[in-house]
Structures are given as C-alpha cells and as structure tokens.
Enzyme design. Structure first.
Site, short mmCIF file in Angstrom:
data_model
loop_
_atom_site.label_atom_id
_atom_site.label_comp_id
_atom_site.label_asym_id
_atom_site.label_seq_id
_atom_site.Cartn_x
_atom_site.Cartn_y
_atom_site.Cartn_z
N GLN A 35 38.84 -88.22 45.71
CA GLN A 35 38.01 -87.32 46.51
C GLN A 35 36.68 -88.00 46.86
OE1 GLN A 35 38.26 -84.23 43.62
NE2 GLN A 35 37.33 -85.48 42.02
N HIS A 66 28.87 -72.11 34.09
CA HIS A 66 29.27 -72.76 32.84
C HIS A 66 29.24 -71.80 31.66
CE1 HIS A 66 28.26 -76.75 34.95
NE2 HIS A 66 29.55 -76.61 34.87
N ASP A 90 31.94 -82.47 35.26
CA ASP A 90 30.47 -82.52 35.17
C ASP A 90 29.98 -82.29 33.76
OD1 ASP A 90 30.00 -79.50 34.86
OD2 ASP A 90 31.13 -79.59 36.73
N ASP A 141 45.56 -86.40 34.64
CA ASP A 141 45.96 -85.15 35.28
C ASP A 141 46.14 -84.05 34.23
OD1 ASP A 141 47.01 -83.10 36.74
OD2 ASP A 141 48.69 -84.25 37.56
N ASP A 160 38.58 -75.43 34.49
CA ASP A 160 37.34 -75.55 35.25
C ASP A 160 37.63 -76.50 36.40
OD1 ASP A 160 34.83 -76.03 36.24
OD2 ASP A 160 33.96 -76.71 34.36
N SER A 161 38.33 -76.01 37.41
CA SER A 161 38.86 -76.90 38.44
C SER A 161 38.16 -76.68 39.77
CB SER A 161 40.35 -76.63 38.63
OG SER A 161 40.53 -75.42 39.33
N THR A 162 38.48 -77.57 40.70
CA THR A 162 38.10 -77.37 42.10
C THR A 162 39.00 -76.28 42.70
OG1 THR A 162 39.44 -79.38 42.31
CG2 THR A 162 37.13 -79.63 42.68
N ASP A 163 38.77 -75.96 43.98
CA ASP A 163 39.58 -74.94 44.66
C ASP A 163 41.06 -75.34 44.64
OD1 ASP A 163 37.15 -73.79 45.21
OD2 ASP A 163 37.01 -74.59 47.23
N PRO A 167 44.62 -82.05 44.16
CA PRO A 167 45.13 -82.19 42.79
C PRO A 167 45.01 -80.91 41.96
CG PRO A 167 43.06 -83.40 43.04
CD PRO A 167 43.46 -82.93 44.41
N1 SAM Z 1 32.45 -75.57 39.21
C1 SAM Z 1 33.24 -76.19 40.19
C2 SAM Z 1 33.77 -75.26 41.25
O1 SAM Z 1 34.29 -74.18 40.98
O2 SAM Z 1 33.68 -75.66 42.41
C3 SAM Z 1 34.27 -77.05 39.57
C4 SAM Z 1 33.57 -78.22 38.96
S1 SAM Z 1 34.47 -79.49 38.24
C5 SAM Z 1 33.54 -80.82 38.94
C6 SAM Z 1 36.07 -79.49 38.95
C7 SAM Z 1 36.85 -80.74 38.57
O3 SAM Z 1 38.26 -80.48 38.56
C8 SAM Z 1 36.66 -81.92 39.53
O4 SAM Z 1 35.87 -82.88 38.91
C9 SAM Z 1 38.09 -82.41 39.80
O5 SAM Z 1 38.19 -83.82 39.78
C10 SAM Z 1 38.86 -81.76 38.65
N2 SAM Z 1 40.30 -81.59 38.87
C11 SAM Z 1 40.93 -81.16 39.99
N3 SAM Z 1 42.27 -81.17 39.78
C12 SAM Z 1 42.48 -81.61 38.52
C13 SAM Z 1 43.64 -81.83 37.73
N4 SAM Z 1 44.88 -81.64 38.23
N5 SAM Z 1 43.48 -82.29 36.45
C14 SAM Z 1 42.25 -82.52 35.95
N6 SAM Z 1 41.11 -82.32 36.66
C15 SAM Z 1 41.22 -81.88 37.92
#
Ligand code: SAM
Length: 284
Positions: A35, A66, A90, A141, A160-163, A167
């Site tokens: 990303q 958090h 983070d 992963d 605690d993931s992205t949208d 991934p």
């Molecule tokens: N608070 C944030 C939000 O809701 O927008 C999320 C923050 S945190 C930085 C989200 C993290 O999820 C990212 O760093 C991303 O790389 C990670 N992520 C996404 N898909 C993932 C997966 N399949 N396994 C592990 N981490 C993952």
C-alpha cells in the site's frame, strides 16, 4: 485523494463525502509492497498517517479508536491473559492492551512492517509498549496466522484493520470468523473495527450475520465518535464465544490502575446503547 495546496483531502467516492485537514507539509511518502503510506504534519491535529489516501490516524484523536477497540473487550472478558491483534501496525492498540496487568502476552500480526517502522519514527508515543516483554510483533498475513493457530490459544482477538478492501477484505468473512472461533478459548471474545453505523450499516449487518454463522453466541456493536473517519461516527463489534457481552467487570473499570482519555465505566455503558435504526437493520 486530492491535495490542494495547504489541505489534505480524503475523498469518499462511494459515500459522497470529503474530509479535509489543514497541513503544513508532507513528512513521508512511500509505496510499500502492500500500500501507499503517507505522513503529513497538520496545523491542528498533529501528525496524520494515511494509507492509499485514506486516513488511518491523527495524533489528536487516535485515543478514541485505540481505547475503544481495547478496553471494552478486555473489561468484558473475565480474565484476559492472551491477546492477538490483527493489523494495528501503528501499535496504538497494542499499547492500550498492555496497560492491562492480566494480559500476559499480546501478539500483533501486521501484514506491512513499514506501517510499524514509520509509526516508531513519526508516532513514537504509540509505540512505547513495543519493547514490553509481553509483546510480540509478527509481520505477516493475519488471516493465515489465525488459520494456522492452535485451537483455543487466545482469550481475545482484536481486529484493527483497514477498510474491507485489499488485504483486509478477508478479515470480514465467515471463514475468517470460523478460524477465530476455533482459536479462541471458551469465553473468548473478538473485537473488530466495524466502520460507520451511519454509512456502512449493510456491512455491519453482514459482519454480524457471518459472526453468528461462525458460532458466536452473542454480538454487541459499540458506538463512539471519531472525527477523522467518514461521518465522524465509528463502531467496533464484539462477538463472544459462549459469553454474555453486556456483563462487564464494572468494579475493575472503576479501579483501573492506568489513565485513559475517553474510556471509563460511564462511557462503556453509553457505547453499548443501540440506536433505533440500528436495532431495526441488524438481522441477528
Ligand atoms: N485505525 C485504522 C482505521 O480504521 O482506518 C486502522 C489502522 S491500522 C494502521 C490497519 C492495519 O491493518 C494496516 O497497517 C494494514 O497494513 C493492516 N492490515 C490490513 N490487512 C491485513 C491483514 N490481512 N493482516 C494483517 N494486517 C492487515
């Protein structure tokens, strides 16, 4: 995403919403294997991290997210010792989790190591617990990690993931929840960031249905404000393995030995109230 002179703007094509923060400059811009990560200095919200143009966190308001992803689930579980965090690179969630003395181990599985390394550099206040002997940082992963986990190895799993795109898409699926159910001990609980009740109600309903189908007996969606995310209204959804999620350790919350900026007993009680449209729209 468009950057117009002194403003960072996140444009939500699917929601018809744009949100801007005034910036003084860009501190970092990097395309990783997974990303694009950018870091800005804002005039009023401290530093800002974005991934693929979407806001992840600001220094000013990340405490809301958090704290609400960590403390409600940890004060609902009767005795959380072993915690798995998926994503969360983070490290803000990890740092809140390790404030709990009952927690003996916290494994954080983040797919993109660069998120964590940049957080250590630009958001050191979130990374204070990374060297805690109870913490283990894994880069890989999270879906595979849970699939490969021993049955009944965790008390709490925090997602605690992205949208739910790229991934992170699989982190909102029934097969993933089945694997989480297997990896949790009896009485175990998932807490997952579940987007905006105002904008993403269909997603929340679908998540809850998948969690129920995966075997979770009780579900509870928590509401809290988060002004840098679309609509300013966010949620986390808890799913319990044979546990009633409205039973919380009230006295332990009152007696907690650490400081918080948002979370307390009254906020916990308030965040589990379910709005009328929400009650109507959830099918489970
Ligand atoms: N608070 C944030 C939000 O809701 O927008 C999320 C923050 S945190 C930085 C989200 C993290 O999820 C990212 O760093 C991303 O790389 C990670 N992520 C996404 N898909 C993932 C997966 N399949 N396994 C592990 N981490 C993952």
């Amino acid at each position: 995403m468009s950057l117009d002179q002194n403003w960072f703007t996140e444009v939500g094509e699917s929601t018809g919403i744009a949100f801007s923060l005034r910036i003084t400059g860009k501190l970092h811009d990097e395309q990783t294997e997974y990303q694009r990560i950018e870091i800005y200095e804002t005039t009023d919200f401290g530093r800002l991290m974005t991934i693929d143009g979407y806001i992840m966190l600001s220094q000013r308001d990340n405490f809301l997210y958090h704290e609400m992803l960590s403390h409600p689930v940890l004060y609902t579980h009767v005795n959380p010792k072993s915690v798995l965090i998926i994503g969360g690179g983070d490290c803000g969630t990890l740092s809140e989790v390790l404030k709990h003395e009952s927690v003996k181990s916290a494994v954080q599985v983040e797919i993109d190591e660069r998120v964590t390394r940049l957080s250590e550099q630009f958001f050191p206040e979130l990374c204070g617990a990374n060297d805690d002997p109870r913490a283990r940082l894994v880069f890989g992963d999270g879906i595979k990690w849970v699939t490969d986990s021993e049955p009944e190895s965790y008390d709490v799993i925090i997602i605690d993931s992205t949208d739910p795109i790229g991934p992170a898409a699989g982190l909102f699926s029934e097969p993933f929840y089945r694997d989480c159910f297997r990896a949790l001990r009896p009485g175990g609980i998932i807490a997952q960031q579940s987007e905006s009740p105002l904008l993403h109600m269909k997603l929340i309903s679908a998540m809850r249905r998948s969690m129920r189908n995966a075997g979770f007996s009780d579900l509870l969606t928590l509401n809290f404000p988060q002004c840098v995310y679309p609509s300013g209204w966010w949620s986390a959804t808890l799913a319990g393995k044979n546990v009633a999620l409205r039973n919380i350790r009230d006295q332990d919350i009152v007696d907690k030995s650490f400081g918080t900026q948002y979370y307390n007993l009254a906020m916990h009680q308030a965040c589990i109230a379910q709005p009328e449209f929400f009650r109507r729209e959830i099918e489970v």
